[in-house]
Write a protein that holds these residues in place. Structure first.
Motif, PDB file in Angstrom:
ATOM      1  N   LEU A 262       0.882  -1.337  -0.139  1.00 57.69           N
ATOM      2  CA  LEU A 262       0.069  -0.087   0.024  1.00 57.69           C
ATOM      3  C   LEU A 262       0.938   1.148  -0.054  1.00 57.69           C
ATOM      4  CD1 LEU A 262      -2.989   1.003   0.275  1.00 57.69           C
ATOM      5  CD2 LEU A 262      -2.471   0.988   2.577  1.00 57.69           C
ATOM      6  N   HIS A 263       1.120   1.767  -1.272  1.00 59.70           N
ATOM      7  CA  HIS A 263       2.194   2.745  -1.246  1.00 59.70           C
ATOM      8  C   HIS A 263       1.734   3.420  -2.721  1.00 59.70           C
ATOM      9  CE1 HIS A 263       5.985   4.829  -2.068  1.00 59.70           C
ATOM     10  NE2 HIS A 263       6.180   4.539  -0.769  1.00 59.70           N
ATOM     11  N   PRO A 264       1.942   4.785  -2.462  1.00 57.10           N
ATOM     12  CA  PRO A 264       1.590   5.665  -3.760  1.00 57.10           C
ATOM     13  C   PRO A 264       2.441   5.402  -4.918  1.00 57.10           C
ATOM     14  CG  PRO A 264       2.712   6.964  -2.111  1.00 57.10           C
ATOM     15  CD  PRO A 264       2.491   5.622  -1.330  1.00 57.10           C
TER      16      PRO A 264
ATOM     17  N   ALA B  88       2.207   0.175   8.047  1.00 51.81           N
ATOM     18  CA  ALA B  88       1.995   1.275   8.853  1.00 51.81           C
ATOM     19  C   ALA B  88       3.326   2.218   9.005  1.00 51.81           C
ATOM     20  CB  ALA B  88       1.846   0.575  10.304  1.00 51.81           C
ATOM     21  N   GLU B  89       4.544   1.557   8.888  1.00 51.54           N
ATOM     22  CA  GLU B  89       5.643   2.471   8.793  1.00 51.54           C
ATOM     23  C   GLU B  89       5.671   3.666   7.586  1.00 51.54           C
ATOM     24  OE1 GLU B  89       8.776  -0.274   8.977  1.00 51.54           O
ATOM     25  OE2 GLU B  89       8.678  -0.362  11.201  1.00 51.54           O
ATOM     26  N   MET B  90       5.335   2.878   6.433  1.00 45.34           N
ATOM     27  CA  MET B  90       5.382   3.695   5.182  1.00 45.34           C
ATOM     28  C   MET B  90       4.226   4.802   5.182  1.00 45.34           C
ATOM     29  SD  MET B  90       6.122   1.044   2.104  1.00 45.34           S
ATOM     30  CE  MET B  90       4.683   0.142   2.341  1.00 45.34           C
ATOM     31  N   LEU B  91       3.128   4.233   5.693  1.00 46.64           N
ATOM     32  CA  LEU B  91       1.954   5.318   5.715  1.00 46.64           C
ATOM     33  C   LEU B  91       2.291   6.531   6.442  1.00 46.64           C
ATOM     34  CD1 LEU B  91      -1.122   2.909   5.607  1.00 46.64           C
ATOM     35  CD2 LEU B  91      -0.387   4.465   3.746  1.00 46.64           C
ATOM     36  N   LEU B  92       2.962   5.973   7.791  1.00 50.76           N
ATOM     37  CA  LEU B  92       3.171   7.160   8.706  1.00 50.76           C
ATOM     38  C   LEU B  92       4.424   8.043   8.104  1.00 50.76           C
ATOM     39  CD1 LEU B  92       3.155   5.301  11.975  1.00 50.76           C
ATOM     40  CD2 LEU B  92       1.778   7.371  11.415  1.00 50.76           C
ATOM     41  N   ASP B  93       5.396   7.551   7.352  1.00 51.89           N
ATOM     42  CA  ASP B  93       6.492   8.312   6.749  1.00 51.89           C
ATOM     43  C   ASP B  93       5.612   9.089   5.654  1.00 51.89           C
ATOM     44  OD1 ASP B  93       8.201   6.988   8.029  1.00 51.89           O
ATOM     45  OD2 ASP B  93       9.245   5.711   6.643  1.00 51.89           O
ATOM     46  N   THR B  94       4.877   8.635   5.059  1.00 54.67           N
ATOM     47  CA  THR B  94       4.172   9.382   3.768  1.00 54.67           C
ATOM     48  C   THR B  94       3.429  10.560   4.329  1.00 54.67           C
ATOM     49  OG1 THR B  94       4.009   7.497   2.175  1.00 54.67           O
ATOM     50  CG2 THR B  94       2.635   9.153   1.678  1.00 54.67           C
ATOM     51  N   TYR B  95       2.786  10.325   5.517  1.00 51.86           N
ATOM     52  CA  TYR B  95       1.743  11.319   5.803  1.00 51.86           C
ATOM     53  C   TYR B  95       2.297  12.112   6.985  1.00 51.86           C
ATOM     54  CZ  TYR B  95      -1.881   9.464   2.867  1.00 51.86           C
ATOM     55  OH  TYR B  95      -2.727   9.164   1.634  1.00 51.86           O
TER      56      TYR B  95
ATOM     57  N   LEU C 125       4.618   5.128  16.142  1.00 57.68           N
ATOM     58  CA  LEU C 125       5.017   3.663  16.403  1.00 57.68           C
ATOM     59  C   LEU C 125       5.569   3.241  17.848  1.00 57.68           C
ATOM     60  CD1 LEU C 125       5.843   2.298  12.640  1.00 57.68           C
ATOM     61  CD2 LEU C 125       3.807   2.111  14.033  1.00 57.68           C
ATOM     62  N   GLY C 126       6.365   3.879  18.072  1.00 60.65           N
ATOM     63  CA  GLY C 126       7.033   3.901  19.544  1.00 60.65           C
ATOM     64  C   GLY C 126       6.197   4.039  20.616  1.00 60.65           C
ATOM     65  N   GLY C 127       4.886   4.363  20.459  1.00 59.97           N
ATOM     66  CA  GLY C 127       3.972   4.694  21.420  1.00 59.97           C
ATOM     67  C   GLY C 127       3.505   6.078  21.754  1.00 59.97           C
ATOM     68  N   GLN C 128       4.036   7.094  21.055  1.00 64.39           N
ATOM     69  CA  GLN C 128       3.832   8.452  21.368  1.00 64.39           C
ATOM     70  C   GLN C 128       2.478   8.994  20.793  1.00 64.39           C
ATOM     71  OE1 GLN C 128       6.682  11.523  20.768  1.00 64.39           O
ATOM     72  NE2 GLN C 128       8.110  10.454  22.468  1.00 64.39           N
ATOM     73  N   ILE C 129       1.370   8.350  21.332  1.00 63.56           N
ATOM     74  CA  ILE C 129       0.079   8.351  20.758  1.00 63.56           C
ATOM     75  C   ILE C 129      -0.935   9.155  21.513  1.00 63.56           C
ATOM     76  CG2 ILE C 129       0.492   6.304  19.241  1.00 63.56           C
ATOM     77  CD1 ILE C 129      -1.326   4.789  21.424  1.00 63.56           C
ATOM     78  N   ARG C 130      -0.463   9.722  22.588  1.00 60.18           N
ATOM     79  CA  ARG C 130      -1.601  10.400  23.578  1.00 60.18           C
ATOM     80  C   ARG C 130      -1.216  11.999  23.496  1.00 60.18           C
ATOM     81  NH1 ARG C 130      -1.856   8.210  29.360  1.00 60.18           N
ATOM     82  NH2 ARG C 130      -3.726   9.538  29.268  1.00 60.18           N
ATOM     83  N   ARG C 131      -2.362  12.556  23.469  1.00 61.67           N
ATOM     84  CA  ARG C 131      -2.263  13.924  23.713  1.00 61.67           C
ATOM     85  C   ARG C 131      -1.545  14.242  24.935  1.00 61.67           C
ATOM     86  NH1 ARG C 131      -7.710  17.565  23.861  1.00 61.67           N
ATOM     87  NH2 ARG C 131      -8.050  16.460  25.780  1.00 61.67           N
ATOM     88  N   GLY C 132      -0.430  15.384  24.735  1.00 61.79           N
ATOM     89  CA  GLY C 132       0.396  15.616  25.822  1.00 61.79           C
ATOM     90  C   GLY C 132       1.845  14.824  25.559  1.00 61.79           C
ATOM     91  N   HIS C 133       2.085  13.995  24.795  1.00 60.77           N
ATOM     92  CA  HIS C 133       3.070  13.384  24.457  1.00 60.77           C
ATOM     93  C   HIS C 133       3.722  14.167  23.646  1.00 60.77           C
ATOM     94  CE1 HIS C 133       2.250   8.965  25.618  1.00 60.77           C
ATOM     95  NE2 HIS C 133       2.278   9.746  26.499  1.00 60.77           N
ATOM     96  N   ASN C 134       4.783  15.018  24.245  1.00 61.15           N
ATOM     97  CA  ASN C 134       5.584  16.061  23.321  1.00 61.15           C
ATOM     98  C   ASN C 134       6.984  16.268  24.020  1.00 61.15           C
ATOM     99  OD1 ASN C 134       2.931  17.398  22.018  1.00 61.15           O
ATOM    100  ND2 ASN C 134       2.488  17.766  24.190  1.00 61.15           N
ATOM    101  N   ASP C 135       7.874  16.559  23.116  1.00 63.86           N
ATOM    102  CA  ASP C 135       9.279  16.673  23.477  1.00 63.86           C
ATOM    103  C   ASP C 135       9.738  17.984  23.035  1.00 63.86           C
ATOM    104  OD1 ASP C 135       9.808  14.291  24.449  1.00 63.86           O
ATOM    105  OD2 ASP C 135       9.979  13.233  22.379  1.00 63.86           O
TER     106      ASP C 135
END
Length: 395
Positions: free
Chosen positions: A50-52, A176-183, A193-203
């Motif tokens: 699934l890649h453009p 998943a990696e390709m789609l995230l890289d693309t978008y 993908l490493g788990g930073q999926i919640r609001r407030g997860h910031n660096d």
């Protein structure tokens, strides 16, 4: 290949094969099969993606050689080679294709002639169905006199289901990696993908900031069909994205005709001076590409100008949004200043402008353009332009 040896390999697949690296997994898989008595000399697995731009990936194992990994784009579907390939039958009809030595019916597949020239005596391509209904393929080749036995073919078929499940898991992870890289970009994708999926997860990180837009875009959108405007934007963004990625940047946002990118500064990529010099080089390359861009509209040829502001500072990088709809982006005063400086490029007829902070870090032949009041900032900001750039007439 007896039933107990076959079951050992099946169990190994079902247990997770212990590696999600495709080349390692395929080598281990094939070597186990050979040791168990299956006379496979060449094995191939072909996974649609699934890649453009990429139709699929192929992995080819031969005895005594490393796994060959390749990709094919969508143009392959229109080639004579694919039209006469046994894999086309597998992909389109989900059927097995068998080719044995001295079988005159196999002349319809030139690929089998190539295999026979390498000493192959038997070939079988077997569909690999995923749970989503998509059809992928494996190919199995032997050099044993007489080809595969009926028991060999039965063993191959018995391996397909667990092989399909393992392949689908690995493929889903890669998708998943390709789609995230693309978008969202590769660094943001890795964090998600490493788990930073919640609001407030910031660096907080230091980065050079790139903010650009296309001059005259509103007028362009008003007089041209939307489909043409989209084509122009795609060509225009190509002029920048290629340079940004090549010099270590990550594109975070396309905002209409605007583009936001960051170039992180850390011990892995170099100090601030090194990173900022790469940013400037990317800006120069983008400037040349946009200047060379010409798009035919009717009998006329559209030409384009853009502006890019360069700044450096600390940004907050991570998840921002509302409810369960989040965006992985960056915010902070440094981003706000870059956005304000980008507007100044149009007022000054400049393509590239830099903040004082960026210009002080990236020692170059800059020309001071003056101090300008910036909305939202208490102090006027000193702005710099490239000495080799001739200002264009202000719109």
């Amino acid at each position: 290949m007896n039933s107990s040896e076959l079951q050992r390999v099946r169990n190994w697949l079902i247990d997770g094969v212990w590696s999600v690296e495709p080349a390692v997994m395929i080598t281990d898989f094939c070597e186990r099969l050979v040791a168990a008595g299956l006379p496979v000399w060449r094995f191939g697995i072909f996974i649609r993606t699934l890649h453009p731009e990429v139709f699929g990936r192929n992995f080819i194992w031969r005895q005594g050689e490393e796994v060959e990994i390749g990709t094919v784009d969508f143009d392959v579907l229109d080639t004579p080679e694919f039209a006469r390939s046994p894999l086309r039958v597998v992909f389109e009809q989900a059927l097995e294709v068998r080719g044995r030595a001295n079988d005159p019916d196999d002349k319809r597949f030139p690929f089998l002639d190539d295999m026979r020239a390498e000493g192959a005596t038997d070939y079988i391509a077997v569909p690999v169905p995923f749970l989503d209904g998509s059809i992928h393929a494996t190919s199995w080749v032997t050099r044993r006199p007489g080809g595969f036995s009926d028991d060999d073919i039965a063993s191959i078929r018995a391996l397909i289901a667990p092989l399909a499940r393992v392949s689908e898991i690995i493929t889903l992870r890669r998708t998943a990696e390709m789609l995230l890289d693309t978008y969202v970009g590769n660094r943001a994708g890795a964090r998600i993908l490493g788990g930073q999926i919640r609001r407030g997860h910031n660096d907080t990180m230091q980065a050079a900031i790139w903010l650009s837009d296309l001059r005259g875009f509103t007028a362009l959108s008003d007089r041209l069909p939307p489909e043409t405007v989209v084509q122009i934007l795609n060509h225009y963004f190509d002029c920048q994205v290629t340079a940004i990625l090549a010099h270590g940047g990550e594109v975070l946002k396309f905002m209409g005709d605007g583009l936001l990118a960051v170039f992180p500064i850390d011990e892995y990529v170099g100090d601030a001076a090194h990173v900022c010099s790469r940013v400037l080089e990317a800006a120069r390359e983008s400037r040349a590409s946009v200047e060379a861009l010409a798009f035919p509209v009717g009998e006329a040829m559209e030409r384009f100008r853009f502006g890019v502001a360069l700044h450096v500072g600390n940004i907050l990088y991570g998840n921002i949004g509302g409810g369960n709809r989040l965006d992985f982006t960056c915010i902070g005063p440094a981003v706000n200043l870059a956005a304000r400086l980008e507007k100044i490029t149009g007022r000054l007829g400049r393509t590239v402008v830099a903040s004082e902070g960026f210009a002080n870090i990236c020692r170059h032949d800059w020309r001071e353009l003056g101090e300008f009041p910036i909305a939202g900032f208490s102090k006027a900001q000193r702005v710099y332009g490239l000495a080799d750039e001739t200002p264009a007439l202000v719109d």
